[in-house]
Design an enzyme around this catalytic site. Structure first.
Site, PDB file in Angstrom:
ATOM      1  N   SER A 341     -15.301  -5.974  -5.641  1.00 25.73           N
ATOM      2  CA  SER A 341     -15.411  -4.486  -6.468  1.00 25.73           C
ATOM      3  C   SER A 341     -16.236  -3.367  -5.723  1.00 25.73           C
ATOM      4  CB  SER A 341     -15.201  -4.768  -7.843  1.00 25.73           C
ATOM      5  OG  SER A 341     -14.789  -3.728  -8.651  1.00 25.73           O
ATOM      6  N   ASP A 455      -8.466  -6.193  -7.980  1.00 32.11           N
ATOM      7  CA  ASP A 455      -9.906  -6.373  -8.261  1.00 32.11           C
ATOM      8  C   ASP A 455     -10.332  -7.701  -7.981  1.00 32.11           C
ATOM      9  OD1 ASP A 455     -12.736  -6.111  -8.952  1.00 32.11           O
ATOM     10  OD2 ASP A 455     -12.300  -4.107  -9.969  1.00 32.11           O
TER      11      ASP A 455
END
Length: 585
Positions: A341, A455
């Protein structure tokens, strides 16, 4: 066994943690029970699942530990060097072999059968208690391969006739010499000697570099003597195949650790690594522009490196920019970096070797001035279109491939099609960063080759386990999620009227939809984070509760907060860190 062999065996045993508690009489008794035998390169000592009926002392050569992956392919998980033991834990605790052991090169071993081991224990019960304790520590260790060593002998092979193998080898010797004794053997010095000469050299020298500068018998000998093979190539020349001819009498060479060393003319040539890796798949690569890169390679090869893992956490991840600055100022050189991320995005700047000021300016432009989540849309797939994020990532990182990064790097994404974490070590950098930060419900997923990626924090917000498997050595990690709680001051179970929502948001009473979606995507991954935190040498958990998950305007404050926090932690533990982590000298 003659007197000289007996003395040499006794010296080997005395240096082993397993037997160092024995006195001279016990060592002599043990030496008399050991059975010498030779294991040709490529041969199997035992297979995973076999009964543990003996332990072995590696007198010369090297063996590798192999385990099968999910597809049934044998993967090298560790190397055992001369002067170390093999298979002692399984025998002491009476467990089947947990890995297959094969000779990476022609090796000599000493075997102690279970019967002779038990006889030794009966004669010396107090001394052997230390062996049992050592076995318990190893079986309970987080690192099952804790006893595996880094390679000690290296063969430097040339792919292109014009590549300077001697210059690289001399620089590598200089770097390795800072850690321990090191010798370089070229054709002039090594040709004409028997294998016993090389074995004695390796026994008294920690690292040996064999320089193979031609396709002949000397190159084949260098390959036979090496634990690790380094293929040196000019990055600006046409890629070629791995020189299998050098391994004609040792097919096992392709099972040893192999590294492609790409030599660049000052500036790194983008695209070169990908071209070469297509010719030599399954091999690790490094870029060399100057002595600094050779120093990093020396640390990576010998397990003396410092890896950095950065977690996700939205705008709170900006603290990691300040932490990186503090690590650099403390003299800690980052040799390998990975993350997920926002941590993957910050880590990319580290791998690109951006200066502290470049990192501060570049990320401020992308995440503060450009409002990456400003392209709201009808929430059929996500609350934003994701186009702005994609455009900013392309502008910031260009068309470069992950393999072009000067510092070894990976980023992680969650593959919703397979339900597994995917680790990306090649491919377009901006593209896989886009997948790594695709917060479910906030940013649309990345759809690629029939699979859906979101993610990486959904599955693993602190991929220290990924780094641990890729690179031995010390590890620092920044865990933003450790202080990432979502709280509210209201009591309700249904959405109130619109006017009340507006009033609550103004008073910051309730979390917004962005906060809920981001935290929902991370909370599952936090369940295993405690286990992953135990893998690191330096864990940094900056206080971030006063920074919202999407509080981009807190950028400067977050960066400074991370910097001040890391300075305090590093300053407090400076002495212990000096012992654990490789400091720049």
């Amino acid at each position: 066994m003659n007197i000289e062999d007996a003395r040499q065996t006794r010296d080997i045993l005395r240096a082993l943690p397993l037997f160092r508690h024995l006195d001279d009489a016990a060592l002599a008794e043990l030496g008399a029970e050991l059975q010498w035998f030779a294991l040709p390169g490529g041969s199997s000592l035992f297979e995973q699942g076999d009964a543990s009926d003996a332990l072995y002392v590696l007198k010369s050569g090297s063996v590798g530990a192999f385990r099968n992956d999910a597809h049934g392919n044998a993967q090298l998980v560790g190397v055992v060097a001369a002067g170390e033991t093999v298979g002692e834990v399984g025998m002491i605790v009476d467990m089947p072999r947990n890995a297959s052991i094969r000779a990476l090169r022609d090796s000599e071993l000493l075997r102690l059968s279970r019967h002779d081991f038990e006889k030794l224990v009966n004669h010396h019960p107090r001394s052997m208690l230390a062996m049992a304790r050592l076995a318990v520590r190893r079986t309970s260790s987080q690192d099952e391969n804790a006893s595996m060593s880094a390679p000690r002998t290296f063969a430097v092979l040339r792919q292109n006739a014009g590549v300077d193998v001697h210059g690289f080898a001399e620089e590598l010797v200089r770097m390795l010499g800072a850690f321990a004794s090191c010798a370089m053997i070229d054709r002039k010095e090594g040709q004409g000697h028997l294998s016993s000469w090389f074995n004695e050299l390796e026994a008294r020298t920690r690292f040996v570099i064999y320089v193979a500068d031609a396709d002949d018998e000397w190159q084949a000998l260098c390959v036979r003597q090496a634990d690790c093979l380094l293929l040196l190539a000019n990055a600006d020349e046409d890629p070629g195949e791995w020189p299998a001819g050098a391994c004609a009498d040792a097919s096992l060479a392709l099972s040893r650790p192999r590294h492609l060393i790409l030599v660049h003319p000052r500036q790194l040539i983008e695209g070169a690594a990908l071209r070469w890796l297509q010719k030599t798949p399954g091999i690790r690569h490094h870029h060399v522009r100057d002595a600094r890169d050779v120093r990093r390679i020396a640390r990576l090869l010998t397990g003396r490196s410092l890896s950095l893992v950065l977690s996700g956490g939205g705008a709170r991840g900006f603290t990691q920019i300040g932490i990186v600055r503090a690590l650099r100022e403390a003299g800690l050189e980052i040799d390998c970096v990975g993350g997920t991320s926002i941590g993957a995005i910050i880590g990319a700047g580290v791998a690109l070797e951006w200066s502290d000021q470049e990192m501060f300016d570049n990320y401020r432009h992308s995440f503060v001035s450009s409002r990456p989540l400003g392209d709201y849309t009808l929430p059929l797939v996500a609350l934003t279109r994701g186009r702005r994020v994609s455009r900013l990532l392309r502008e910031q990182f260009g068309a470069r491939d992950i393999t072009d990064l000067a510092v070894p790097y990976f980023c992680c994404s969650s593959n919703l099609s397979s339900g597994q974490l995917d680790t990306h070590r090649q491919g377009p950098l901006w593209f896989w960063l886009r997948a790594s930060c695709a917060i479910p419900g906030v940013i649309p997923p990345v759809c690629h080759h029939g699979e859906v990626y979101v993610d990486g924090a959904v599955i693993n917000n602190l991929p220290t386990d990924v780094m641990h498997a890729l690179q031995p050595g010390a590890m620092a990690a920044v865990d933003i999620g450790a202080d990432d709680s979502l709280r509210t001051r209201i009591e309700e179970y249904a959405t109130p009227p619109f006017w009340k929502l507006i009033f609550d948001f103004r008073r910051a009473l309730r979390p917004g939809i962005f906060d809920i979606l981001i935290r929902s995507g991370m909370v599952n991954a936090e369940l295993a984070s405690a286990e992953r935190r135990r893998l690191v040498s330096l864990l940094l958990e900056p206080p971030v509760r006063d920074i919202g998950l999407l509080d981009w305007k807190a950028y400067e404050r977050a960066v400074e907060s991370g910097y001040q926090y890391a300075v305090r932690v590093i300053g407090t533990h400076r002495d212990s860190l000096h012992e654990q982590l490789p400091l720049r000298v």
